[in-house]
Design a protein around this motif. Structure first.
Motif, PDB file in Angstrom:
ATOM      1  N   ALA A 203       0.852  -1.363  -0.018  1.00 47.93           N
ATOM      2  CA  ALA A 203       0.060   0.034   0.175  1.00 47.93           C
ATOM      3  C   ALA A 203       0.773   1.363  -0.022  1.00 47.93           C
ATOM      4  N   ASN A 204       2.010   1.186   0.430  1.00 48.09           N
ATOM      5  CA  ASN A 204       2.874   2.259   0.604  1.00 48.09           C
ATOM      6  C   ASN A 204       4.185   2.591  -0.217  1.00 48.09           C
ATOM      7  N   LEU A 205       4.265   1.516  -1.048  1.00 45.19           N
ATOM      8  CA  LEU A 205       5.351   1.673  -2.059  1.00 45.19           C
ATOM      9  C   LEU A 205       5.087   2.218  -3.454  1.00 45.19           C
ATOM     10  N   PRO A 206       5.592   3.282  -3.566  1.00 45.35           N
ATOM     11  CA  PRO A 206       4.992   4.005  -5.029  1.00 45.35           C
ATOM     12  C   PRO A 206       5.428   3.348  -6.081  1.00 45.35           C
ATOM     13  N   GLY A 207       4.615   2.842  -6.963  1.00 46.13           N
ATOM     14  CA  GLY A 207       5.159   2.258  -8.261  1.00 46.13           C
ATOM     15  C   GLY A 207       5.360   0.762  -8.405  1.00 46.13           C
ATOM     16  N   LEU A 208       5.145   0.306  -7.188  1.00 47.56           N
ATOM     17  CA  LEU A 208       5.316  -1.442  -6.967  1.00 47.56           C
ATOM     18  C   LEU A 208       4.342  -2.042  -8.200  1.00 47.56           C
ATOM     19  N   LEU A 209       5.122  -2.947  -8.888  1.00 43.93           N
ATOM     20  CA  LEU A 209       4.520  -3.702  -9.774  1.00 43.93           C
ATOM     21  C   LEU A 209       4.217  -5.214  -9.553  1.00 43.93           C
ATOM     22  N   GLU A 210       5.318  -5.873  -8.849  1.00 37.78           N
ATOM     23  CA  GLU A 210       5.248  -7.220  -8.645  1.00 37.78           C
ATOM     24  C   GLU A 210       5.817  -7.601  -7.432  1.00 37.78           C
ATOM     25  N   VAL A 211       5.464  -8.957  -6.657  1.00 36.40           N
ATOM     26  CA  VAL A 211       6.133  -9.497  -5.563  1.00 36.40           C
ATOM     27  C   VAL A 211       6.515 -10.672  -5.761  1.00 36.40           C
ATOM     28  N   SER A 212       7.721 -11.059  -5.542  1.00 34.87           N
ATOM     29  CA  SER A 212       7.948 -12.801  -5.714  1.00 34.87           C
ATOM     30  C   SER A 212       7.937 -13.154  -4.362  1.00 34.87           C
ATOM     31  N   ILE A 213       7.059 -14.318  -4.027  1.00 28.90           N
ATOM     32  CA  ILE A 213       6.962 -14.878  -2.472  1.00 28.90           C
ATOM     33  C   ILE A 213       7.260 -16.118  -2.705  1.00 28.90           C
ATOM     34  N   GLY A 214       7.868 -16.880  -1.980  1.00 32.00           N
ATOM     35  CA  GLY A 214       8.301 -18.476  -1.962  1.00 32.00           C
ATOM     36  C   GLY A 214       8.145 -18.920  -0.536  1.00 32.00           C
ATOM     37  N   HIS A 215       9.145 -18.784   0.331  1.00 32.41           N
ATOM     38  CA  HIS A 215       9.244 -19.401   1.659  1.00 32.41           C
ATOM     39  C   HIS A 215       8.063 -19.147   2.462  1.00 32.41           C
ATOM     40  N   ALA A 216       7.779 -17.886   2.690  1.00 35.97           N
ATOM     41  CA  ALA A 216       6.860 -17.531   3.480  1.00 35.97           C
ATOM     42  C   ALA A 216       5.349 -18.187   3.057  1.00 35.97           C
ATOM     43  N   LEU A 217       5.118 -18.100   1.623  1.00 33.47           N
ATOM     44  CA  LEU A 217       3.950 -18.498   1.340  1.00 33.47           C
ATOM     45  C   LEU A 217       3.730 -20.045   1.389  1.00 33.47           C
ATOM     46  N   ILE A 218       4.908 -20.735   0.963  1.00 32.55           N
ATOM     47  CA  ILE A 218       4.667 -22.014   0.966  1.00 32.55           C
ATOM     48  C   ILE A 218       4.640 -22.674   2.535  1.00 32.55           C
ATOM     49  N   SER A 219       5.210 -21.940   3.589  1.00 34.56           N
ATOM     50  CA  SER A 219       4.963 -22.235   4.895  1.00 34.56           C
ATOM     51  C   SER A 219       3.673 -22.078   5.384  1.00 34.56           C
ATOM     52  N   ASP A 220       3.127 -21.014   5.010  1.00 36.19           N
ATOM     53  CA  ASP A 220       1.789 -20.757   5.282  1.00 36.19           C
ATOM     54  C   ASP A 220       0.739 -21.740   4.778  1.00 36.19           C
ATOM     55  N   ALA A 221       1.202 -22.158   3.422  1.00 30.86           N
ATOM     56  CA  ALA A 221       0.151 -23.111   2.946  1.00 30.86           C
ATOM     57  C   ALA A 221       0.275 -24.510   3.765  1.00 30.86           C
ATOM     58  N   LEU A 222       1.216 -24.834   4.546  1.00 29.04           N
ATOM     59  CA  LEU A 222       1.124 -25.918   5.421  1.00 29.04           C
ATOM     60  C   LEU A 222      -0.077 -25.891   6.395  1.00 29.04           C
ATOM     61  N   TYR A 223      -0.222 -24.677   6.830  1.00 25.90           N
ATOM     62  CA  TYR A 223      -1.594 -24.522   7.810  1.00 25.90           C
ATOM     63  C   TYR A 223      -2.783 -24.283   7.061  1.00 25.90           C
ATOM     64  N   TYR A 224      -2.767 -23.351   6.074  1.00 28.83           N
ATOM     65  CA  TYR A 224      -4.032 -22.811   5.442  1.00 28.83           C
ATOM     66  C   TYR A 224      -4.440 -23.593   4.445  1.00 28.83           C
ATOM     67  N   GLY A 225      -3.339 -24.485   3.456  1.00 24.59           N
ATOM     68  CA  GLY A 225      -3.828 -24.906   2.286  1.00 24.59           C
ATOM     69  C   GLY A 225      -3.408 -23.925   1.135  1.00 24.59           C
ATOM     70  N   LEU A 226      -2.836 -24.553  -0.006  1.00 25.25           N
ATOM     71  CA  LEU A 226      -2.236 -23.900  -0.829  1.00 25.25           C
ATOM     72  C   LEU A 226      -3.288 -22.577  -1.475  1.00 25.25           C
ATOM     73  N   GLU A 227      -4.579 -23.068  -1.861  1.00 23.16           N
ATOM     74  CA  GLU A 227      -5.386 -22.229  -2.448  1.00 23.16           C
ATOM     75  C   GLU A 227      -5.675 -21.013  -1.617  1.00 23.16           C
ATOM     76  N   SER A 228      -6.180 -21.352  -0.219  1.00 26.48           N
ATOM     77  CA  SER A 228      -6.646 -20.343   0.791  1.00 26.48           C
ATOM     78  C   SER A 228      -5.370 -19.258   1.100  1.00 26.48           C
ATOM     79  N   THR A 229      -4.057 -20.107   0.873  1.00 28.20           N
ATOM     80  CA  THR A 229      -2.867 -19.171   1.234  1.00 28.20           C
ATOM     81  C   THR A 229      -2.876 -18.100  -0.016  1.00 28.20           C
ATOM     82  N   ILE A 230      -2.844 -18.466  -1.110  1.00 27.69           N
ATOM     83  CA  ILE A 230      -2.454 -17.689  -2.190  1.00 27.69           C
ATOM     84  C   ILE A 230      -3.830 -16.499  -2.200  1.00 27.69           C
ATOM     85  N   LYS A 231      -5.173 -16.928  -1.933  1.00 29.36           N
ATOM     86  CA  LYS A 231      -6.076 -15.908  -1.854  1.00 29.36           C
ATOM     87  C   LYS A 231      -5.722 -14.816  -0.941  1.00 29.36           C
ATOM     88  N   GLN A 232      -5.156 -15.454   0.472  1.00 28.25           N
ATOM     89  CA  GLN A 232      -4.963 -14.441   1.508  1.00 28.25           C
ATOM     90  C   GLN A 232      -3.918 -13.565   1.027  1.00 28.25           C
TER      91      GLN A 232
END
Length: 238
Positions: A203-232
């Motif tokens: 919300a605060n970085l001007p001009g941000l186009l894309e984020v690349s996320i792996g470790h945290a997202l895959i770790s969260d998917a262990l708890y929430y499931g992959l589909e739910s995690t991506i949507k979050q």
């Protein structure tokens, strides 16, 4: 809209730990797309300890969203892999052999001439180029003279200091983003972004186009499931 590219290195690490094809890396990548991710990122390393070079070739054939290949362009094998598969984007990272994970950006002053040559080779092939940089004004200023299309801001320092004071943590990133915007550079970001710190950053970085996320997202998917995690994660961004 800020795009979410899911880095699937950790899926490959899990697969390789037992041999065979479980989990199925290609299926996971396609599921990430199906669940709303706007891109897939991989970071093949010379020892192929997670993403294998053959994975890249198969992914190129099946992905419908943006394909981003990260890696060390000082390795000729990596350069040839990218040129042969022509992803939408290549992200140049100054890795050392045996490095566990990327932990710093390019010194775009010292490596200015090298980066110009490397970037020109990829752009001649029609591949968009992003280079990994720290949130340091002089590094972004020098990046703007290399011919790169984008920079990827290394966000580990932001993530480390977020809970101590998010405004102070993001301040250097806003400063460097403004420099990048003025120079006409696109802005990507990645490393240690997660469900706690992502919304404020996006919300605060001007001009941000894309984020690349792996470790945290895959770790969260262990708890929430992959589909739910991506949507979050998508909800945090938009």
């Amino acid at each position: 809209m800020v795009r979410l590219s899911v880095n699937i290195n950790k899926i490959a690490t899990l697969r390789n730990s037992r041999g065979g094809n479980n989990p199925d890396l290609i299926k996971v990548a396609l599921d990430c797309e199906r669940f709303g991710a706007q891109g897939i990122t991989v970071h093949p390393r010379p020892d192929e300890r997670h993403i294998r070079y053959d994975d890249v070739r198969v992914l190129k054939e099946v992905l419908a969203t943006e394909f981003n290949i990260e890696g060390n362009s000082r390795e000729r094998k990596f350069v040839d892999l990218v040129l042969a598969n022509k992803p939408a984007q290549v992200t140049l990272v100054p890795d050392e052999l045996g490095q566990i994970t990327s932990n710093h950006g390019w010194d775009t002053v010292v490596h200015q001439e090298y980066l110009k040559d490397a970037i020109a080779e990829f752009k001649e092939a029609g591949i968009r180029v992003s280079i990994f940089v720290d949130a340091v004004p002089k590094m972004v200023e020098a990046a703007a003279t290399t011919g790169t299309d984008r920079i990827e801001l290394y966000t580990e320092n932001y993530a480390r200091h977020y809970h101590k004071g998010k405004e102070l943590a993001i301040a250097p990133y806003i400063e460097t983003a403004n420099i990048a915007n003025s120079a006409g550079l696109g802005i990507n970001a990645g490393h240690d972004l997660d469900l706690q710190n992502l919304a404020f950053f996006g919300a605060n970085l001007p001009g941000l186009l894309e984020v690349s996320i792996g470790h945290a997202l895959i770790s969260d998917a262990l708890y929430y499931g992959l589909e739910s995690t991506i949507k979050q994660y998508l909800k945090q961004l938009n």
